[in-house]
Write a protein that holds these residues in place. Structure first.
Motif, short mmCIF file in Angstrom:
data_model
loop_
_atom_site.label_atom_id
_atom_site.label_comp_id
_atom_site.label_asym_id
_atom_site.label_seq_id
_atom_site.Cartn_x
_atom_site.Cartn_y
_atom_site.Cartn_z
N SER A 143 79.05 29.05 45.27
CA SER A 143 79.85 28.05 45.98
C SER A 143 80.81 27.38 45.02
O SER A 143 80.78 27.59 43.81
N ARG A 144 81.68 26.55 45.60
CA ARG A 144 82.46 25.59 44.82
C ARG A 144 81.81 24.23 45.04
O ARG A 144 81.47 23.88 46.16
N SER A 145 81.62 23.47 43.96
CA SER A 145 80.97 22.17 44.08
C SER A 145 81.92 21.09 43.58
O SER A 145 82.51 21.22 42.51
N TYR A 146 82.03 20.03 44.35
CA TYR A 146 83.07 19.01 44.14
C TYR A 146 82.46 17.71 43.60
O TYR A 146 81.51 17.18 44.19
N PHE A 147 83.03 17.21 42.50
CA PHE A 147 82.58 15.98 41.87
C PHE A 147 83.79 15.10 41.59
O PHE A 147 84.86 15.58 41.23
N GLY A 148 83.59 13.79 41.72
CA GLY A 148 84.66 12.86 41.40
C GLY A 148 84.81 12.66 39.91
O GLY A 148 83.84 12.74 39.16
N GLU A 149 86.03 12.39 39.48
CA GLU A 149 86.28 12.15 38.06
C GLU A 149 85.91 10.75 37.60
O GLU A 149 85.93 10.48 36.40
N LYS A 150 85.53 9.86 38.51
CA LYS A 150 85.16 8.51 38.08
C LYS A 150 83.98 8.56 37.11
O LYS A 150 83.99 7.91 36.06
N ASP A 151 82.95 9.32 37.45
CA ASP A 151 81.82 9.52 36.54
C ASP A 151 82.14 10.72 35.65
O ASP A 151 81.57 11.80 35.80
N PHE A 152 83.07 10.51 34.72
CA PHE A 152 83.63 11.64 33.99
C PHE A 152 82.61 12.29 33.06
O PHE A 152 82.61 13.52 32.90
N GLN A 153 81.74 11.51 32.47
CA GLN A 153 80.72 12.11 31.61
C GLN A 153 79.78 12.98 32.43
O GLN A 153 79.39 14.07 32.00
N GLN A 154 79.42 12.51 33.61
CA GLN A 154 78.59 13.33 34.51
C GLN A 154 79.28 14.65 34.84
O GLN A 154 78.66 15.71 34.84
N LEU A 155 80.58 14.59 35.15
CA LEU A 155 81.33 15.81 35.46
C LEU A 155 81.30 16.77 34.28
O LEU A 155 81.11 17.98 34.44
N ALA A 156 81.48 16.24 33.06
CA ALA A 156 81.45 17.09 31.87
C ALA A 156 80.08 17.72 31.68
O ALA A 156 79.96 18.89 31.30
N VAL A 157 79.03 16.96 31.94
CA VAL A 157 77.66 17.47 31.81
C VAL A 157 77.43 18.61 32.81
O VAL A 157 76.89 19.66 32.46
#
Length: 282
Positions: A143-157
């Motif tokens: 799938s494609r999974s969508y995350f917000g950039e506000k929690d940028f460290q979470q996105l990087a993890v």
């Protein structure tokens, strides 16, 4: 309304059937109490994929004993109505017992990227995030999974975890959604008092001032960070936790403004801790 699944097996089977019929899947993991930031992710999933799915699960693994797990806001009926309006077809709403029927002996950790910032402030947090997201990715499948950039460290993890473990997931970062006065949307904004809410946009103003300094030629990381620290420090309602210019991929602290970077901020307003960031690109 979306089809609501209380079980992992039912949710997995529905998405497997969609893929078998030739549809691609877009997935948005959430902890519920959805706002326009979540809605932007769900709309993106629905626009870019044939079938949009979401999960609503307040994950106990990412809360420390002193944090607000029991008080975390919840409104399932409202969440499902918003998911429906955004074009979501399937929503997983599992109990804790469904997700974790036995004590969790297997956890996922991502080194280095989690060592600083939120990882230092909340030592248990990212292992809990990585473990539940890994489990959700396993349930959802390709799938494609969508995350917000506000929690940028979470996105990087999450990006690093998916890449390191060769998961069949494309992790998509989506722009921060803000109130009219610049405050980044967060479920925890409801905890702010009126005075704190009025003061909270200072974070975005500070980030904008730093970005403007870079656009005007500032290349010192320390100077850029100081602009944010000084602006937030001048607000009596705010207490700065950190302001850090980092490499956008590795989150290593930057010595100078150069390349693809992020300026990360965390600040407290009373007992409420808010995160924000902005891209710094030269």
């Amino acid at each position: 309304m979306p089809e609501v699944h209380a079980t992992i097996a039912g949710f997995r089977a529905a998405l497997d059937a969609s893929r078998a019929a030739g549809a691609d899947v877009g997935f948005v993991p959430t902890m519920g109490y959805l706002h326009e930031g979540h809605a932007s992710l769900m709309r993106a999933a629905a626009a870019e994929c044939a079938v949009a799915a979401a999960s609503i699960f307040v994950n106990p693994l990412q809360f420390a004993a002193s944090e607000d797990l029991s008080d975390y806001p919840r409104d399932l009926d409202r969440d499902l109505a918003l998911a429906d309006a955004c074009g979501v077809a399937h929503v997983l709403v599992p109990s804790v017992e469904e997700m974790y029927p036995r004590p969790v002996l297997t956890t996922v950790t991502v080194a280095d990227i989690t060592a600083r910032f939120e990882g230092a402030a909340r030592p248990e947090h990212f292992a809990g995030v990585a473990t539940v997201v890994s489990k959700l990715f396993s349930i959802v499948g390709p799938s494609r999974s969508y995350f917000g950039e506000k929690d940028f460290q979470q996105l990087a993890v999450v990006r690093r975890m998916a890449a390191d473990l060769s998961m069949p997931i494309e992790v998509v970062g989506c722009p921060i959604v803000r109130e009219a006065d610049g405050l980044a949307l967060s479920s925890r904004n409801v905890y702010l008092s009126p005075d704190q809410r009025a003061a909270a946009p200072v974070i975005h103003r500070a980030l904008d001032a730093a970005a403007a300094a870079v656009a005007a030629g500032q290349r010192s990381a320390a100077a850029v960070e100081a602009i944010v620290a000084d602006a937030i420090g001048a607000e009596p309602e705010a207490v700065l936790d950190y302001a850090a210019l980092v490499d956008a991929a590795t989150l290593e602290p930057a010595a100078a403004v150069d390349g693809e970077q992020r300026l990360l901020v965390a600040a407290r307003f009373g007992t409420t801790r808010l995160l924000d960031n902005t891209a710094i690109t030269t």
